[in-house]
Write a protein that holds these residues in place. Structure first.
Motif, PDB file in Angstrom:
ATOM      1  N   PHE A 491      43.804  23.533  35.446  1.00 27.95           N
ATOM      2  CA  PHE A 491      43.222  24.848  35.704  1.00 27.95           C
ATOM      3  C   PHE A 491      43.825  25.896  34.783  1.00 27.95           C
ATOM      4  O   PHE A 491      44.930  25.726  34.245  1.00 27.95           O
ATOM      5  CB  PHE A 491      43.420  25.249  37.172  1.00 27.95           C
ATOM      6  N   SER A 492      43.074  26.961  34.607  1.00 28.17           N
ATOM      7  CA  SER A 492      43.511  28.116  33.821  1.00 28.17           C
ATOM      8  C   SER A 492      43.161  29.370  34.605  1.00 28.17           C
ATOM      9  O   SER A 492      42.374  29.328  35.564  1.00 28.17           O
ATOM     10  CB  SER A 492      42.835  28.132  32.452  1.00 28.17           C
ATOM     11  N   LEU A 493      43.725  30.494  34.195  1.00 27.55           N
ATOM     12  CA  LEU A 493      43.467  31.746  34.892  1.00 27.55           C
ATOM     13  C   LEU A 493      42.059  32.226  34.585  1.00 27.55           C
ATOM     14  O   LEU A 493      41.630  32.231  33.428  1.00 27.55           O
ATOM     15  CB  LEU A 493      44.497  32.795  34.466  1.00 27.55           C
ATOM     16  N   SER A 494      41.312  32.602  35.597  1.00 31.26           N
ATOM     17  CA  SER A 494      39.938  33.062  35.413  1.00 31.26           C
ATOM     18  C   SER A 494      39.917  34.484  34.853  1.00 31.26           C
ATOM     19  O   SER A 494      40.809  35.286  35.147  1.00 31.26           O
ATOM     20  CB  SER A 494      39.199  33.034  36.754  1.00 31.26           C
ATOM     21  N   PRO A 495      38.890  34.813  34.059  1.00 33.31           N
ATOM     22  CA  PRO A 495      38.735  36.204  33.596  1.00 33.31           C
ATOM     23  C   PRO A 495      38.591  37.190  34.759  1.00 33.31           C
ATOM     24  O   PRO A 495      38.823  38.383  34.599  1.00 33.31           O
ATOM     25  CB  PRO A 495      37.449  36.155  32.767  1.00 33.31           C
ATOM     26  N   SER A 496      38.223  36.667  35.932  1.00 34.55           N
ATOM     27  CA  SER A 496      38.059  37.533  37.110  1.00 34.55           C
ATOM     28  C   SER A 496      39.391  37.972  37.702  1.00 34.55           C
ATOM     29  O   SER A 496      39.444  38.902  38.510  1.00 34.55           O
ATOM     30  CB  SER A 496      37.255  36.807  38.197  1.00 34.55           C
ATOM     31  N   TYR A 497      40.468  37.289  37.324  1.00 36.52           N
ATOM     32  CA  TYR A 497      41.767  37.596  37.916  1.00 36.52           C
ATOM     33  C   TYR A 497      42.271  38.958  37.455  1.00 36.52           C
ATOM     34  O   TYR A 497      42.283  39.258  36.261  1.00 36.52           O
ATOM     35  CB  TYR A 497      42.804  36.526  37.568  1.00 36.52           C
ATOM     36  N   ARG A 498      42.715  39.768  38.411  1.00 38.25           N
ATOM     37  CA  ARG A 498      43.310  41.080  38.130  1.00 38.25           C
ATOM     38  C   ARG A 498      44.736  41.061  38.669  1.00 38.25           C
ATOM     39  O   ARG A 498      44.944  40.928  39.877  1.00 38.25           O
ATOM     40  CB  ARG A 498      42.509  42.200  38.794  1.00 38.25           C
ATOM     41  N   HIS A 499      45.692  41.173  37.768  1.00 34.95           N
ATOM     42  CA  HIS A 499      47.093  41.069  38.183  1.00 34.95           C
ATOM     43  C   HIS A 499      47.552  42.380  38.793  1.00 34.95           C
ATOM     44  O   HIS A 499      47.699  43.393  38.100  1.00 34.95           O
ATOM     45  CB  HIS A 499      47.973  40.715  36.986  1.00 34.95           C
ATOM     46  N   SER A 500      47.759  42.342  40.107  1.00 31.79           N
ATOM     47  CA  SER A 500      48.153  43.565  40.804  1.00 31.79           C
ATOM     48  C   SER A 500      48.926  43.191  42.076  1.00 31.79           C
ATOM     49  O   SER A 500      48.367  43.154  43.168  1.00 31.79           O
ATOM     50  CB  SER A 500      46.913  44.392  41.166  1.00 31.79           C
ATOM     51  N   PRO A 501      50.232  42.901  41.948  1.00 27.81           N
ATOM     52  CA  PRO A 501      51.027  42.613  43.148  1.00 27.81           C
ATOM     53  C   PRO A 501      50.991  43.797  44.108  1.00 27.81           C
ATOM     54  O   PRO A 501      51.094  44.952  43.694  1.00 27.81           O
ATOM     55  CB  PRO A 501      52.434  42.397  42.591  1.00 27.81           C
ATOM     56  N   ALA A 502      50.815  43.499  45.392  1.00 28.88           N
ATOM     57  CA  ALA A 502      50.730  44.543  46.412  1.00 28.88           C
ATOM     58  C   ALA A 502      51.711  44.227  47.534  1.00 28.88           C
ATOM     59  O   ALA A 502      51.949  43.058  47.861  1.00 28.88           O
ATOM     60  CB  ALA A 502      49.309  44.634  46.962  1.00 28.88           C
ATOM     61  N   PHE A 503      52.283  45.280  48.136  1.00 33.34           N
ATOM     62  CA  PHE A 503      53.215  45.093  49.236  1.00 33.34           C
ATOM     63  C   PHE A 503      52.488  45.266  50.558  1.00 33.34           C
ATOM     64  O   PHE A 503      52.030  46.356  50.896  1.00 33.34           O
ATOM     65  CB  PHE A 503      54.371  46.090  49.141  1.00 33.34           C
ATOM     66  N   ARG A 504      52.334  44.163  51.298  1.00 34.27           N
ATOM     67  CA  ARG A 504      51.728  44.184  52.625  1.00 34.27           C
ATOM     68  C   ARG A 504      52.664  43.442  53.577  1.00 34.27           C
ATOM     69  O   ARG A 504      52.336  42.368  54.058  1.00 34.27           O
ATOM     70  CB  ARG A 504      50.349  43.530  52.602  1.00 34.27           C
TER      71      ARG A 504
END
Length: 520
Positions: A491-504
């Motif tokens: 597998f590879s990272l999809s173009p749809s992936y948006r890197h945004s770590p969030a604190f929940r």
């Protein structure tokens, strides 16, 4: 009549003045107490930002947070340093005041500690005087009750005595077969999606599927049920988690924490507790049968509540339900999030996919890990350790001094909260070297002690007596999950992936992890 109206207005004004005076007196007294604590800390040479009256450093924290939000760089590059975005005030003060400093939120005094020597002292301390901070965990009560994650003192020690043995390595290894069985439906689902596209790569958002696997494992291993039976419990706990997080529970940076979302949370809390208790009642005859063989965690909790007088002020029912809630949440959420980050990093580094595939083929019979082979999956272990270094699910180690406590050279006054920011510690170049921000699993080839300057620099499962009880369980489950996925797919990272770590409550991918996946 007019005299009565005047009298009523005067009495109303006096009552209002009395209420305002009482509130002002209470806040002023609490403020002076907070300042005394701050003075005790500063007299030990520990500095920090000057607080404002009543609000402490909250206004400055909000200002720094807003500035970081405006200047956030939205690029397609995956950068692993997210503390300057999620917790910019802590990052800002660390650069100004060093690895130990003090600050306040309203009337609460805090001590930030990222110093290795102090962390070593905390790690070696077995005192019950360093507990979970009450003001923050109070916000988490609907989700965790007074179970082992929130409890302090002798109640916590009693709960640990019941729960810890279930997660000893000899018992966890006996669960490997169950973990493989729980992962198989995910593998078949992804294969079916790829087959439906004629064998071409398919885009998959992995988060939900990984949560399902993790939930099924914890439900079957600890409670003798399946994810299907517990699905509503997991779903409602997840909703409570996201609702509490939106209210800004951490430091009160979001004023919405004071808005009435409590009704929704209370309703979900009652529904979760009812569902758990119905599950418990269904298992009671089996759990109380002393002639049965190996006991699962629900049986141990039930026995602990029925046979002991150390459940505090809680009823046996509440003791059981609260601890089940804790294990449901901690047992599946953290593992699923770590697995998501792990697949994201492997998607960026296909060479590590190849190394894992070769290892699984060599070590695991028929490509399936078992109790014997799981400890020999070195490449998988290194990748998981590096994932937890860069993306530890828990962002903080937090403690409150329940009594005045000495930690090394620091005398921590009663009521002060101690915070350690784990991701900052994990990416400190002084501890990890110049490549601290890079994904390099090879750094763990000789274990944690050789990977960094000090073992105290690596604390994904916390530290001290309150080290995560499910550490062995989580590591083995992650090894099973990652080895099975990587041995079946590339597998590879999809173009749809948006890197945004969030604190929940935990640090998770805000928009999910999307990968392009195909069968080997």
């Amino acid at each position: 009549m007019e005299f009565l109206l005047v009298l009523l207005r005067a009495l109303s004004s006096l009552a209002l003045a009395g209420v305002v005076g009482y509130i002002f007196h209470h806040y002023t007294t609490s403020w002076l107490k907070s300042q005394r604590l701050r003075k005790k800390i500063r007299m030990q040479g520990i500095k920090g930002p000057p607080p404002s009256f009543l609000y402490g450093n909250l206004p400055e924290m909000r200002q720094i947070q807003l500035k970081a939000k405006k200047t956030r760089n939205h690029t397609e590059i995956v950068a692993h340093d997210y503390t300057s975005t999620l917790f910019p005030y802590l990052d800002h003060w660390r650069k100004e005041y060093g690895l130990i400093y003090t600050y306040s939120t309203g009337l609460r005094q805090h001590l930030y500690v990222n110093d290795l020597e102090v962390l070593k002292e905390m790690n070696q301390s077995n005192t019950l005087h360093l507990g979970k901070d009450s003001y923050m965990t109070k916000a988490l009560q609907p989700m965790l009750g007074n179970g082992i994650i929130r409890a302090n003192g002798h109640l916590w020690a009693h709960q640990r005595k019941i729960i810890a043995p279930e997660f000893f390595m000899d018992k966890v290894k006996g669960m490997v077969g169950l973990m493989v069985e729980s992962t198989e439906p995910l593998l078949k689902k992804w294969e079916a999606i790829i087959d439906a596209k004629g064998g071409l790569p398919a885009e998959i958002n992995v988060d939900g599927d990984l949560r399902s696997v993790s939930a099924d494992v914890i439900a079957r291993a600890c409670f003798g049920s399946s994810y299907v039976e517990g699905k509503q419990i997991f779903s409602k706990l997840r909703t409570i988690q996201t609702t509490i997080t939106k209210q800004g529970f951490l430091f009160g940076l979001n004023n919405s924490r004071f808005l009435p979302n409590n009704k929704k949370i209370s309703t979900l809390e009652r529904e979760v507790e009812l569902s758990i208790w119905e599950t418990v009642k269904g298992r009671q005859p089996e759990c109380l049968d002393t002639s049965s063989g190996r006991k699962d965690l629900m049986q141990l909790i039930l026995e602990g509540a029925v046979n002991d007088d150390n459940v505090g002020n809680a009823s046996p029912q509440k003791f059981i339900v609260d601890n089940c809630k804790n294990i449901y949440f901690a047992g599946y959420e953290t593992t699923a999030i770590t697995a998501s980050w792990c697949l994201m990093l492997l998607a960026l580094h296909p060479e590590w996919q190849s190394r894992i595939q070769a290892e699984v083929a060599q070590v695991c019979k028929n490509g399936l890990p078992d109790a014997e082979s799981i400890s020999r999956l070195k490449m998988v272990t290194m990748v998981i350790q590096e994932t937890m270094r860069l993306y530890p699910a828990a962002a903080f180690v937090s403690r409150e001094a329940l009594q005045e406590t000495r930690i090394g050279n620091i005398l921590v006054p009663k009521g002060v909260c101690i915070w350690t920011l784990i991701p900052t510690l994990h990416r400190d170049p002084d501890i990890w070297g110049a490549d601290a921000h890079e994904f390099k699993p090879d750094r763990f080839i000789n274990g944690v002690s050789k990977a960094c300057k000090s073992p105290q620099g690596y604390i994904p499962f916390g530290l001290g007596t309150r080290l995560c009880l499910g550490k062995n369980f989580a590591m083995v489950q992650l090894k099973v999950l990652i080895s099975l996925i990587v041995s079946r797919f590339t597998f590879s990272l999809s173009p749809s992936y948006r890197h945004s770590p969030a604190f929940r409550m935990l640090v998770e991918p805000e928009h999910g992890v999307y990968i392009q996946i195909q069968k080997i």
